[in-house]
Design a protein around this motif. Sequence first.
Motif, PDB file in Angstrom:
ATOM      1  N   ALA A 144       0.702  -1.155   0.273  1.00  0.00           N
ATOM      2  CA  ALA A 144      -0.066  -0.061   0.575  1.00  0.00           C
ATOM      3  C   ALA A 144       0.838   1.149   0.067  1.00  0.00           C
ATOM      4  O   ALA A 144       0.731   2.332  -0.676  1.00  0.00           O
ATOM      5  N   LEU A 145       1.972   1.332   0.318  1.00  0.00           N
ATOM      6  CA  LEU A 145       2.968   2.640   0.385  1.00  0.00           C
ATOM      7  C   LEU A 145       3.549   2.689  -0.740  1.00  0.00           C
ATOM      8  O   LEU A 145       3.923   3.833  -1.294  1.00  0.00           O
ATOM      9  N   ILE A 146       3.756   1.879  -1.690  1.00  0.00           N
ATOM     10  CA  ILE A 146       4.429   2.034  -3.061  1.00  0.00           C
ATOM     11  C   ILE A 146       3.404   1.926  -4.071  1.00  0.00           C
ATOM     12  O   ILE A 146       3.745   2.390  -5.007  1.00  0.00           O
ATOM     13  N   ASP A 147       1.782   1.168  -4.337  1.00  0.00           N
ATOM     14  CA  ASP A 147       1.566   0.903  -4.889  1.00  0.00           C
ATOM     15  C   ASP A 147      -0.255   1.883  -4.581  1.00  0.00           C
ATOM     16  O   ASP A 147      -1.222   0.657  -3.825  1.00  0.00           O
ATOM     17  N   GLY A 148      -0.030   2.726  -4.902  1.00  0.00           N
ATOM     18  CA  GLY A 148      -1.385   3.098  -4.747  1.00  0.00           C
ATOM     19  C   GLY A 148      -2.718   2.816  -5.393  1.00  0.00           C
ATOM     20  O   GLY A 148      -4.192   3.311  -4.352  1.00  0.00           O
ATOM     21  N   PRO A 164      -8.472  -4.173   5.465  1.00  0.00           N
ATOM     22  CA  PRO A 164      -9.251  -3.481   6.932  1.00  0.00           C
ATOM     23  C   PRO A 164      -8.531  -3.157   7.702  1.00  0.00           C
ATOM     24  O   PRO A 164      -6.952  -4.105   8.128  1.00  0.00           O
ATOM     25  N   GLY A 165      -7.979  -2.247   8.607  1.00  0.00           N
ATOM     26  CA  GLY A 165      -7.203  -1.690   9.044  1.00  0.00           C
ATOM     27  C   GLY A 165      -5.680  -1.291   8.949  1.00  0.00           C
ATOM     28  O   GLY A 165      -4.599  -1.065   9.990  1.00  0.00           O
ATOM     29  N   VAL A 166      -4.862  -1.406   7.827  1.00  0.00           N
ATOM     30  CA  VAL A 166      -4.308  -1.056   7.661  1.00  0.00           C
ATOM     31  C   VAL A 166      -4.159   0.143   6.046  1.00  0.00           C
ATOM     32  O   VAL A 166      -4.860  -0.025   5.734  1.00  0.00           O
ATOM     33  N   THR A 167      -3.220   1.151   7.099  1.00  0.00           N
ATOM     34  CA  THR A 167      -3.512   2.512   6.388  1.00  0.00           C
ATOM     35  C   THR A 167      -2.419   3.191   6.452  1.00  0.00           C
ATOM     36  O   THR A 167      -1.187   2.582   6.716  1.00  0.00           O
ATOM     37  N   GLY A 187       3.509   3.823  11.377  1.00  0.00           N
ATOM     38  CA  GLY A 187       3.762   3.607  13.042  1.00  0.00           C
ATOM     39  C   GLY A 187       3.585   4.964  13.549  1.00  0.00           C
ATOM     40  O   GLY A 187       4.219   5.244  14.574  1.00  0.00           O
ATOM     41  N   HIS A 188       2.499   5.544  13.043  1.00  0.00           N
ATOM     42  CA  HIS A 188       1.986   7.051  13.891  1.00  0.00           C
ATOM     43  C   HIS A 188      -0.307   6.303  14.415  1.00  0.00           C
ATOM     44  O   HIS A 188      -0.277   7.257  14.384  1.00  0.00           O
ATOM     45  N   ALA A 189      -0.155   4.879  14.112  1.00  0.00           N
ATOM     46  CA  ALA A 189      -1.111   4.206  14.825  1.00  0.00           C
ATOM     47  C   ALA A 189      -1.349   4.575  15.979  1.00  0.00           C
ATOM     48  O   ALA A 189      -2.671   5.086  15.867  1.00  0.00           O
ATOM     49  N   GLU A 190      -0.707   4.658  17.270  1.00  0.00           N
ATOM     50  CA  GLU A 190      -1.091   5.265  18.324  1.00  0.00           C
ATOM     51  C   GLU A 190      -0.989   6.557  18.561  1.00  0.00           C
ATOM     52  O   GLU A 190      -1.505   7.206  20.200  1.00  0.00           O
TER      53      GLU A 190
END
Length: 87
Positions: free
Chosen positions: A51-55, A61-64, A70-73
Motif C-alpha cells: 500500500a505504500l508503493i502502489d496506490g 481492513p486496518g491497514v493504512t 508507525g503513527h497508529a498510536e
Amino acid sequence: MREHGRGADAAWTADRGLALTAADGTECLVLAVSEPAEVALFLPLPGLYRALIDGSTAPQPGVTVRDLLGHAEREDDVNVTVTLHPL
C-alpha cells in the motif's frame, strides 16, 4: 519513498524508504521505521506494505499508510501520505 505528515500543530517530510525492482521484475522495499530505535526493514515481499508503493492496491481492513509508518498510536488527528520519487 517520502512521508508527508500534517497535524494541527506541526507538519513534516521524511525520506522513509526505497522501493526496488529486481532483475526478474519482483519488487522489494527497504523501509526505515522509528520504533524500536530507528531500524530498517528489508521486505523482499512487500505484502501489506505494498500500500505504500502502489496506490492502486485494494485497501485492507486496518491497514493504512498511517498505520504502516508507525503513527497508529498517535492520539492527534494527523494525516500521513507518501510519495514516490524515482532515482
